[in-house]
Design a protein around this motif. Structure first.
Motif, PDB file in Angstrom:
ATOM      1  N   CYS A  10      38.376  42.181  44.732  1.00 12.04           N
ATOM      2  CA  CYS A  10      39.407  41.730  43.803  1.00 12.04           C
ATOM      3  C   CYS A  10      39.647  40.223  43.959  1.00 12.04           C
ATOM      4  CB  CYS A  10      40.695  42.512  44.030  1.00 12.04           C
ATOM      5  SG  CYS A  10      41.585  42.040  45.534  1.00 12.04           S
ATOM      6  N   SER A  11      40.485  39.686  43.092  1.00  9.15           N
ATOM      7  CA  SER A  11      40.707  38.226  43.092  1.00  9.15           C
ATOM      8  C   SER A  11      41.313  37.751  44.411  1.00  9.15           C
ATOM      9  CB  SER A  11      41.597  37.844  41.916  1.00  9.15           C
ATOM     10  OG  SER A  11      42.813  38.562  41.965  1.00  9.15           O
ATOM     11  N   LYS A  24      38.029  38.195  47.079  1.00  6.36           N
ATOM     12  CA  LYS A  24      36.659  37.729  46.871  1.00  6.36           C
ATOM     13  C   LYS A  24      36.320  36.428  47.596  1.00  6.36           C
ATOM     14  CE  LYS A  24      37.289  35.777  42.191  1.00  6.36           C
ATOM     15  NZ  LYS A  24      37.753  34.470  42.564  1.00  6.36           N
TER      16      LYS A  24
END
Ligand code: ZN
Ligand code: ZN
Ligand code: ZN
Length: 153
Positions: A146-147, A150
């Motif tokens: 996920c953001s 990452k």
């Protein structure tokens, strides 16, 4: 025109489906559905549902929660998600969805993100044409980071 809330609608649908199968809407069954409904979007596991339901129904046992989830799945009120980690998670089935939405699963923090829109209609059309195969459903899961995660892998 009578406006009924999404929640009333869920409850009516549950009552009807249970009745059709010869089951009754017990307090415990209702509590399990309410818990999943209130926590919409969280993709709760059996144990998480059990812990939450216990707050309202302290007398409920894990086995009852387990059986209730099976029943609700059988009558298509809830949907069992399998993210390949051996843990069952549940969420409501929505009438407005033609077929169940897809999920992005973060391999680091375990976050589950729902994908808006399906985007697979054109692929299905192409496959149908190429293989002369009538597609009725498909399943798709995306695994990755996920953001938040990452950049930390
Ligand atoms: Zn993550
Ligand atoms: Zn979902
Ligand atoms: Zn799809």
């Amino acid at each position: 025109m009578v406006l009924i809330s999404e929640k009333d609608h869920e409850l009516e649908l549950l009552k009807k489906r249970l009745r059709d199968k010869g089951y009754k809407l017990t307090t415990q069954r209702r509590a399990v559905l309410d818990t999943i409904s209130v926590n919409e979007g969280k993709h709760l596991t059996t144990e998480e549902i059990y812990d939450l339901v216990k707050k309202d129904c302290p007398e409920i046992g894990l086995a009852t929660v387990y059986r209730t989830l099976q029943l609700l799945e059988e009558i298509n009120i809830i949907y069992k998600l399998n993210f390949d980690d051996g843990i069952n998670r549940y969420e409501l089935v929505h009438d407005y969805e033609d077929h169940h939405h897809h999920h992005l699963i973060c391999l680091k923090c375990g976050k589950v993100i729902e994908v808006e829109g399906d985007l697979l209609e054109s692929l299905e059309k192409e496959i149908t044409k190429k293989y002369n195969f009538k597609i009725t459903n498909h399943m798709l899961k995306f695994f990755g980071y996920c953001s938040d995660c990452k950049d930390k892998i």
